[in-house]
Scaffold this motif. Structure first.
Motif: not given
Length: 145
Positions: A51-60, A104-108, A110-112, A115-123
C-alpha cells in the motif's frame, strides 16, 4: 458506522468517532481488490507494504493474486530499491483519461496529472483500429468531427 460497531465492540474499546473515521479512510484508500486468475474481484484486503506504492497511469509494477497472496512484479527498470520509484495503477488503464481521473478523484481523493493524463492523443489511440493494409503502420483514428 460507530453505531454498528457498538453491536460488536464495547464502547470503552472503540476509538473516538473522529479517530475511527480516520482509520476507516486509511483502510478504504489503502485496500486492494483481491481478484481470481481471470481478474474477477473476489474480495478486499489490506496489505501494508504494497500500500506504500503510489499510483501512475504508466506503472512499472503490476499486482496479481495467487489466492489471497498478493504478488507484485516489476514490468520496467527501476533504478533504485526505493518505493518512491515504483508505481502501480489504481485504475483500469484502458479507461479514458476522464474516466480514470474521475475514479481517482472519487475513490482516492487526488487529481492525476501524469504524462499519460496530459497526453490528449492517448485516448484517440486507445480507440483506434489497426489499418488493414499490410504496408500501413499507422492506426486508423476515429474522427468525431
Amino acid at each position: 458506522m460507530v453505531h454498528t460497531l457498538r453491536v460488536y465492540v464495547s464502547v470503552e474499546d472503540l476509538p473516538e468517532p473522529r479517530a475511527l473515521l480516520h482509520i476507516f479512510g486509511r483502510m478504504v484508500i489503502n485496500s486492494f481488490t483481491v481478484t481470481d486468475i481471470e481478474l474477477n474481484p473476489i474480495g478486499v484486503g489490506i496489505y501494508l507494504g504494497p500500500s506504500e506504492i503510489d499510483h501512475s497511469c504508466q506503472p512499472n509494477v503490476v499486482t496479481t493474486f495467487l489466492g489471497q497472496v498478493l504478488q507484485q512484479r516489476i514490468t520496467a527498470d527501476i533504478c533504485s530499491n526505493n518505493y518512491s520509484d515504483a508505481y502501480v495503477s489504481y485504475v483500469d488503464l484502458l479507461a479514458t483519461t476522464s474516466e480514470r481521473r474521475k475514479q481517482l478523484k472519487e475513490q482516492y481523493y487526488f487529481d492525476c496529472d501524469c504524462a499519460v493524463c496530459l497526453d490528449d492523443a492517448m485516448d484517440a489511440l486507445k480507440s483506434s483500429t489497426k489499418c488493414g493494409n499490410a504496408f500501413c503502420t499507422n492506426p486508423i483514428i476515429k474522427n468525431d468531427g
